[in-house]
Design a protein around this motif. Structure first.
Motif, PDB file in Angstrom:
ATOM      1  N   LYS A 277       0.799  -1.238   0.000  1.00  0.00           N
ATOM      2  CA  LYS A 277       0.000   0.000   0.000  1.00  0.00           C
ATOM      3  C   LYS A 277       0.828   1.283   0.000  1.00  0.00           C
ATOM      4  N   TYR A 278       2.070   1.225  -0.509  1.00  0.00           N
ATOM      5  CA  TYR A 278       2.808   2.466  -0.789  1.00  0.00           C
ATOM      6  C   TYR A 278       3.647   2.215  -2.031  1.00  0.00           C
ATOM      7  N   THR A 279       4.035   3.319  -2.685  1.00  0.00           N
ATOM      8  CA  THR A 279       4.923   3.206  -3.840  1.00  0.00           C
ATOM      9  C   THR A 279       6.339   3.572  -3.390  1.00  0.00           C
ATOM     10  N   LEU A 280       7.289   3.264  -4.249  1.00  0.00           N
ATOM     11  CA  LEU A 280       8.672   3.619  -3.953  1.00  0.00           C
ATOM     12  C   LEU A 280       8.792   5.132  -3.740  1.00  0.00           C
ATOM     13  N   ALA A 281       8.115   5.925  -4.584  1.00  0.00           N
ATOM     14  CA  ALA A 281       8.206   7.389  -4.467  1.00  0.00           C
ATOM     15  C   ALA A 281       7.659   7.848  -3.110  1.00  0.00           C
ATOM     16  N   GLN A 282       6.556   7.240  -2.666  1.00  0.00           N
ATOM     17  CA  GLN A 282       5.998   7.629  -1.355  1.00  0.00           C
ATOM     18  C   GLN A 282       6.965   7.260  -0.234  1.00  0.00           C
ATOM     19  N   TYR A 283       7.574   6.094  -0.354  1.00  0.00           N
ATOM     20  CA  TYR A 283       8.551   5.674   0.663  1.00  0.00           C
ATOM     21  C   TYR A 283       9.709   6.675   0.712  1.00  0.00           C
ATOM     22  N   LEU A 284      10.228   7.008  -0.483  1.00  0.00           N
ATOM     23  CA  LEU A 284      11.390   7.901  -0.523  1.00  0.00           C
ATOM     24  C   LEU A 284      11.048   9.298  -0.016  1.00  0.00           C
ATOM     25  N   SER A 285       9.808   9.733  -0.202  1.00  0.00           N
ATOM     26  CA  SER A 285       9.501  11.073   0.286  1.00  0.00           C
ATOM     27  C   SER A 285       9.464  11.078   1.814  1.00  0.00           C
ATOM     28  N   LYS A 286       9.042   9.971   2.429  1.00  0.00           N
ATOM     29  CA  LYS A 286       9.118   9.893   3.906  1.00  0.00           C
ATOM     30  C   LYS A 286      10.579   9.879   4.362  1.00  0.00           C
ATOM     31  N   VAL A 287      11.402   9.140   3.623  1.00  0.00           N
ATOM     32  CA  VAL A 287      12.822   9.057   3.985  1.00  0.00           C
ATOM     33  C   VAL A 287      13.467  10.448   3.924  1.00  0.00           C
ATOM     34  N   GLU A 288      13.164  11.187   2.870  1.00  0.00           N
ATOM     35  CA  GLU A 288      13.747  12.530   2.761  1.00  0.00           C
ATOM     36  C   GLU A 288      13.271  13.429   3.887  1.00  0.00           C
ATOM     37  N   ALA A 289      11.977  13.325   4.226  1.00  0.00           N
ATOM     38  CA  ALA A 289      11.439  14.139   5.321  1.00  0.00           C
ATOM     39  C   ALA A 289      12.133  13.761   6.646  1.00  0.00           C
ATOM     40  N   LEU A 290      12.409  12.473   6.821  1.00  0.00           N
ATOM     41  CA  LEU A 290      13.089  12.028   8.050  1.00  0.00           C
ATOM     42  C   LEU A 290      14.500  12.612   8.131  1.00  0.00           C
ATOM     43  N   TYR A 291      15.251  12.523   7.016  1.00  0.00           N
ATOM     44  CA  TYR A 291      16.603  13.092   7.029  1.00  0.00           C
ATOM     45  C   TYR A 291      16.549  14.610   7.199  1.00  0.00           C
ATOM     46  N   GLY A 292      15.464  15.215   6.679  1.00  0.00           N
ATOM     47  CA  GLY A 292      15.291  16.660   6.862  1.00  0.00           C
ATOM     48  C   GLY A 292      15.119  17.003   8.334  1.00  0.00           C
ATOM     49  N   ALA A 293      14.348  16.176   9.041  1.00  0.00           N
ATOM     50  CA  ALA A 293      14.081  16.440  10.457  1.00  0.00           C
ATOM     51  C   ALA A 293      15.302  16.110  11.314  1.00  0.00           C
ATOM     52  N   ARG A 294      16.061  15.089  10.931  1.00  0.00           N
ATOM     53  CA  ARG A 294      17.198  14.636  11.730  1.00  0.00           C
ATOM     54  C   ARG A 294      18.287  14.135  10.793  1.00  0.00           C
TER      55      ARG A 294
END
Ligand code: SAH
Ligand code: SF4
Ligand code: F3S
Length: 444
Positions: A277-294
Motif C-alpha cells: 500500500k505504498y509506492t517507492l516514491a511515497q517511501y522515498l519522500s518519507k525518507v527525505e522528510a526524516l533526514y530533513g528532520a534529523r
C-alpha cells in the motif's frame, strides 16, 4: 521448580520471554542452565519456514533430557504454538502446555498447575478481543539500562506474504495509561533507554482498544518523562508513519536518531503484489522528510528477496534503493511460502539458486555501504550508554561495551580512573569502525 527459557523470533518474543521468566521467578521458580532444567519454556517464531523448522529440531533435542529425568516437561509458546496448536503434543508428548500470544498472560498459573498435576495438559490458544494486561512482574532493580515496553498486540495489515496477522491476531492496542505507568516505573527503577514495541506501532490507538491517545501523542508523553534519556520504537509500517512522528525526530532530543522502516522491495510492481500500500516514491519522500528532520538519522530496513514474480529488474531496484535511501543496516530474507497466506498461491516462484544469488549480492552491497558509513564516524564523539564490560582488542586492560544514541554497538577503553560504568552514559571519542560496530576511547 527449575526452568530454562529458549526464545526465537522478534523483539516482541524476546520481551514476552523476559516477562514470563520474571513472572516465574516471582512465583518462586528458579531460572537455570538447560542441563539442570525441569521445565523448558520455548517461545517460537513462524515468520519463515526456517525458524519454524528450528523449533522442531530443538524439541527433538530437548527430548533427550528426559533420560536425565522422565518428569521433565516443556511449554511451547508464541507464533508456531498458535499456528500448530495441539498438533505439537502429538509429535512431542513431553510438551504439556501450548500457549499463543494472547494466552501468555495465563501461562505462569498454567505452569504452576502442570507442575502439581503430572497427568495434565493445557492449551491457551484463544485470541482475545482486547489487549490482556499482564501482571507487572517488574524486577526490584533494573537488570539492564534498556527495556522494551509492549504497546499493542497483533496486526491488521495482511501483507500478502506474512503469517503474523494469522498467528498474532488482529491489532489490539494496550491502554495508554498502562503503557505510561510501565514506562514511568521502569524509569524510576533506573532504566534509561526505552523501546516501544508492536508489529505496527504507528497505528497505536486506531483499533477498538484505542482510548483517544495516538502514537505521536504517546511518544511525546514518554519522551517527557524524567529519567528517559533515550526512546525508540519498532516496528513502523511506512504507510502509517505520520508527519507528526517524522517531526518528532527534529523536536525530541531524547528520541533516538534511528528508525527501522521496513521497505521489503524497491520495485512498485512487487510492492503492489505484496499488498504494502505504498509506492517507492511515497517511501522515498518519507525518507527525505526524516533526514530533513534529523540529518544524522540511522535508517534500517527489511528486504524480502525472491518474492513470487520478482524479475532481475525488480531486484536491481532494491539494490538501487539501498544507495538512494542510505540504509545503514538492512535485514534481508529469502522469500518463504507460509501456510494460508495470499502469496503462497502466487506464481511464478523464483528458483532457489536465483534467490540465493540475489540475497548474497544484496547483502554484499549493504555490508560495504554500512562499513563506509561507520568509517565516516571515526573522529566523532558519541554518548554511550554502557551495558557492561566489553572485550579489548589488543590488551588485558578493561574495556566497556554500550550503545551510542542511534543504538550502534560501541566498545571503548575507559579512562584509567573509571570504576564500574554500567548504566552510565559516558562521552566516547570514536577511533575506528569495526565490522558492524565501533571502537573508541572514553573522553573527559
Ligand atoms: N511487523 C513488522 C515485521 C514483521 S516480520 C513489519 O511490518 O515490518 C519481520 C520481517 O520478516 C518482515 O519485515 C519481512 O521482511 C520478513 N518476512 C515476513 N514474512 C516473510 C516471508 N513469508 N518470507 C520471507 N520474509 C518474510
Ligand atoms: Fe506482517 Fe505486514 Fe503486519 Fe508487518 S505489517 S506484521 S509484514 S502483515
Ligand atoms: Fe516471528 Fe511471531 Fe515475531 S512470527 S517475527 S515471533 S510476531
Amino acid at each position: 521448580m527449575k526452568f530454562h527459557v529458549l526464545t526465537f523470533g522478534c523483539q516482541m518474543n524476546a520481551a514476552d520471554s523476559g516477562w514470563l521468566g520474571r513472572s516465574m521467578a516471582q512465583l518462586g521458580w528458579q531460572e537455570v542452565p538447560a542441563d539442570e532444567a525441569q521445565v523448558f519454556i520455548v517461545n517460537t517464531c513462524s515468520v519463515r519456514d526456517k525458524p519454524e523448522q528450528k523449533v522442531y529440531s530443538l524439541l527433538g533435542r530437548l527430548a533427550a533430557h528426559l533420560e536425565r529425568d522422565p518428569a521433565i516437561f516443556c511449554a511451547v509458546g508464541g507464533c508456531v504454538a498458535q499456528q500448530v496448536g495441539a498438533g505439537l503434543w502429538d509429535r512431542f508428548p513431553f510438551v504439556r502446555l501450548v500457549f499463543g500470544t494472547d494466552g501468555i498472560s495465563q501461562a505462569p498459573q498454567a505452569l504452576v498447575r502442570l507442575a502439581e498435576e503430572p497427568q495434565l495438559r493445557l492449551s491457551l490458544l484463544d485470541f482475545t478481543q482486547s489487549y490482556v494486561e499482564r501482571d507487572p512482574a517488574l524486577p526490584a532493580t533494573a537488570v539492564s539500562p534498556r527495556a522494551f515496553v509492549n504497546i499493542m498486540q497483533g496486526c491488521d495489515n495482511f501483507c500478502t506474504y506474512c503469517i503474523v496477522p494469522h498467528v498474532r491476531g488482529r491489532q489490539k492496542s494496550r491502554s495508554s495509561a498502562s503503557v505510561l505507568a510501565e514506562c514511568r516505573a521502569l524509569a524510576a527503577s533506573g532504566v534509561k533507554d526505552i523501546t516501544l514495541l508492536g508489529q505496527n506501532v504507528n497505528s497505536f490507538g486506531l483499533d477498538a482498544g484505542g482510548d483517544g491517545m495516538s502514537f505521536p501523542q504517546l511518544l511525546r508523553a514518554v519522551a517527557a518523562m524524567e529519567g528517559v534519556s533515550r526512546l525508540r520504537f519498532t516496528t513502523s509500517h511506512p504507510k502509517d508513519l505520520a508527519d507528526d512522528v517524522i517531526a518528532a525526530f527534529g523536536e525530541l532530543p531524547n528520541l533516538s536518531p534511528s528508525l527501522h522502516l521496513p521497505v521489503q522491495s524497491g520495485s512498485d510492481a512487487v510492492l503492489k503484489r505484496m499488498g504494502r500500500k505504498y509506492t517507492l516514491a511515497q517511501y522515498l519522500s518519507k525518507v527525505e522528510a526524516l533526514y530533513g528532520a534529523r540529518p544524522e538519522l540511522s535508517l534500517s530496513t527489511d528486504f524480502i528477496v525472491g518474492f513470487p514474480g520478482e524479475t532481475e529488474a525488480d531486484f536491481r531496484a532494491s539494490l538501487e534503493l539501498i544507495r538512494t535511501a542510505r540504509f545503514e543496516t538492512s535485514f534481508s530474507f529469502l522469500y518463504s511460502d507460509r501456510p494460508g497466506v495470499a502469496s503462497a498461491k502466487m506464481e511464478p516462484k523464483v528458483p532457489d539458486d536465483i534467490k540465493s544469488w540475489r540475497l548474497a549480492e544484496l547483502q554484499a552491497l549493504q555490508n560495504d555501504q554500512q562499513q563506509a558509513m561507520l568509517n565516516e564516524l571515526a573522529g566523532s564523539m558519541a554518548q554511550v550508554l554502557v551495558e557492561g564490560p566489553g572485550a579489548r582488542r589488543d590488551s588485558e586492560e578493561p574495556a566497556w561495551k554500550g550503545r551510542d544514541e542511534a543504538g550502534r554497538v560501541v566498545n571503548f577503553a575507559a579512562a584509567p580512573s573509571a570504576h564500574d560504568l554500567t548504566g552510565r552514559i559516558v562521552p566516547v571519542r570514536i577511533i575506528q569502525a569495526k565490522k558492524h560496530s565501533l571502537w573508541g576511547e572514553q573522553s573527559s
